[in-house]
Enzyme design. Structure first.
Site, PDB file in Angstrom:
ATOM      1  N   TYR A 147       0.805  -1.230   0.000  1.00  0.00           N
ATOM      2  CA  TYR A 147       0.000   0.000   0.000  1.00  0.00           C
ATOM      3  C   TYR A 147       0.833   1.273   0.000  1.00  0.00           C
ATOM      4  CZ  TYR A 147      -3.789  -3.199   1.094  1.00  0.00           C
ATOM      5  OH  TYR A 147      -4.688  -4.224   1.064  1.00  0.00           O
TER       6      TYR A 147
ATOM      7  N   HIS B 186      -8.666   1.816  -5.841  1.00  0.00           N
ATOM      8  CA  HIS B 186      -7.946   0.901  -4.954  1.00  0.00           C
ATOM      9  C   HIS B 186      -6.457   1.184  -5.091  1.00  0.00           C
ATOM     10  CE1 HIS B 186     -11.583  -1.381  -4.282  1.00  0.00           C
ATOM     11  NE2 HIS B 186     -11.798  -1.338  -5.582  1.00  0.00           N
TER      12      HIS B 186
ATOM     13  N   ASN C  87     -12.724   4.712  -1.950  1.00  0.00           N
ATOM     14  CA  ASN C  87     -11.956   3.490  -1.751  1.00  0.00           C
ATOM     15  C   ASN C  87     -12.692   2.717  -0.662  1.00  0.00           C
ATOM     16  OD1 ASN C  87     -10.271   1.396  -1.075  1.00  0.00           O
ATOM     17  ND2 ASN C  87      -8.403   2.603  -1.288  1.00  0.00           N
TER      18      ASN C  87
ATOM     19  N   ASP D 170     -25.959  -0.418  -2.816  1.00  0.00           N
ATOM     20  CA  ASP D 170     -27.341   0.077  -2.847  1.00  0.00           C
ATOM     21  C   ASP D 170     -27.409   1.560  -2.483  1.00  0.00           C
ATOM     22  OD1 ASP D 170     -28.905  -2.970  -1.543  1.00  0.00           O
ATOM     23  OD2 ASP D 170     -28.222  -2.449  -3.565  1.00  0.00           O
TER      24      ASP D 170
ATOM     25  N   HIS E 104     -15.631  -6.009  -1.480  1.00  0.00           N
ATOM     26  CA  HIS E 104     -15.852  -7.422  -1.832  1.00  0.00           C
ATOM     27  C   HIS E 104     -17.011  -8.055  -1.084  1.00  0.00           C
ATOM     28  CE1 HIS E 104     -11.914  -6.482  -3.342  1.00  0.00           C
ATOM     29  NE2 HIS E 104     -11.448  -6.340  -2.114  1.00  0.00           N
TER      30      HIS E 104
HETATM   31  O1  LIG Z   1      -6.128  -1.702  -2.544  1.00  0.00           O
HETATM   32  C1  LIG Z   1      -6.997  -1.066  -1.904  1.00  0.00           C
HETATM   33  O2  LIG Z   1      -7.021   0.172  -1.794  1.00  0.00           O
HETATM   34  C2  LIG Z   1      -8.080  -1.834  -1.155  1.00  0.00           C
HETATM   35  O3  LIG Z   1      -9.344  -1.212  -1.389  1.00  0.00           O
HETATM   36  C3  LIG Z   1      -7.750  -1.723   0.271  1.00  0.00           C
HETATM   37  C4  LIG Z   1      -7.830  -2.782   1.132  1.00  0.00           C
HETATM   38  C5  LIG Z   1      -7.282  -2.656   2.510  1.00  0.00           C
HETATM   39  C6  LIG Z   1      -7.472  -3.667   3.412  1.00  0.00           C
HETATM   40  C7  LIG Z   1      -6.927  -3.579   4.652  1.00  0.00           C
HETATM   41  C8  LIG Z   1      -6.132  -2.524   5.018  1.00  0.00           C
HETATM   42  C9  LIG Z   1      -5.946  -1.546   4.096  1.00  0.00           C
HETATM   43  S1  LIG Z   1      -4.981  -0.142   4.459  1.00  0.00           S
HETATM   44  C10 LIG Z   1      -3.741  -0.880   5.397  1.00  0.00           C
HETATM   45  C11 LIG Z   1      -2.787  -1.667   4.763  1.00  0.00           C
HETATM   46  C12 LIG Z   1      -1.803  -2.250   5.506  1.00  0.00           C
HETATM   47  C13 LIG Z   1      -1.780  -2.117   6.869  1.00  0.00           C
HETATM   48  C14 LIG Z   1      -2.741  -1.354   7.487  1.00  0.00           C
HETATM   49  C15 LIG Z   1      -3.743  -0.758   6.755  1.00  0.00           C
HETATM   50  C16 LIG Z   1      -6.510  -1.595   2.857  1.00  0.00           C
HETATM   51  C17 LIG Z   1      -8.346  -4.100   0.724  1.00  0.00           C
HETATM   52  O4  LIG Z   1      -9.324  -4.576   1.674  1.00  0.00           O
HETATM   53  C18 LIG Z   1      -8.996  -4.080  -0.644  1.00  0.00           C
HETATM   54  O5  LIG Z   1      -9.116  -5.431  -1.085  1.00  0.00           O
HETATM   55  C19 LIG Z   1      -8.149  -3.272  -1.597  1.00  0.00           C
END
Ligand SMILES: O=C(O)[C@]1(O)C=C(c2cccc(Sc3ccccc3)c2)[C@@H](O)[C@H](O)C1
Length: 145
Positions: free
Chosen positions: A24, A102, A76, A89, A82
């Site tokens: 991320y 995303h 986002n 809705d 999912h």
């Molecule tokens: O890629 C994305 O932005 C997404 O929407 C973001 C998600 C997501 C999920 C958990 C945590 C985070 S942000 C995060 C990442 C790492 C550690 C802590 C928080 C994003 C996923 O659930 C999705 O499948 C994808």
């Protein structure tokens, strides 16, 4: 051309930049929101931001957007992407055009992340561009929505 944009972030995105930077990135949600605010202000438009770890709070925020004159949404949904028919809705009910974004490329990840309940009613979907995806989504909203 959107003049009043709502930027929504779903569950756990308040932790963006704090963990899994390889997936991320290291940019925080505060950084994302600050950059988006500057981008929108330069275009003479208004940005409202909201993040919640709670599905119902996001739904309430979307429902309120119609009364506030929001004319475009960038969302986002995080993991709700999912799972949430209700979030879909709510977006369909207010009929405000939105871009789904995303940070990660959900199609390169676990199979359960490959389907979005929102994409079918989104104007468009951006994924895999990291936090740069937010700037692209905002730019599109300013120019096209
Ligand atoms: O890629 C994305 O932005 C997404 O929407 C973001 C998600 C997501 C999920 C958990 C945590 C985070 S942000 C995060 C990442 C790492 C550690 C802590 C928080 C994003 C996923 O659930 C999705 O499948 C994808």
């Amino acid at each position: 051309m959107a003049k009043n944009i709502l930027l929504l972030n779903g569950p756990n995105l308040n932790l963006l930049g704090s963990r899994e930077p390889e997936v991320y990135g290291a940019t925080t949600l505060a950084d994302v929101e600050r950059a988006a605010s500057e981008q929108v202000a330069q275009a003479g438009a208004k940005l409202t931001t909201f993040q919640s770890n709670h599905e119902g709070a996001l739904i309430d925020r979307i429902q309120a957007a119609k009364k506030e004159g929001i004319d475009a949404i960038v969302i986002n949904p995080g993991g709700l992407t999912h799972t949430s028919v209700s979030l879909r809705d709510a977006l369909a009910a207010v009929a405000i055009p939105f871009v789904e974004i995303h940070v990660s490329n959900i199609h390169q990840r676990e199979a359960f992340r490959h389907h979005s309940y929102l994409s079918g009613i989104a104007v468009g979907v951006i994924c895999g561009l990291g936090t740069e995806g937010y700037a692209a989504a905002i730019s599109f909203a300013l120019k096209k929505l």
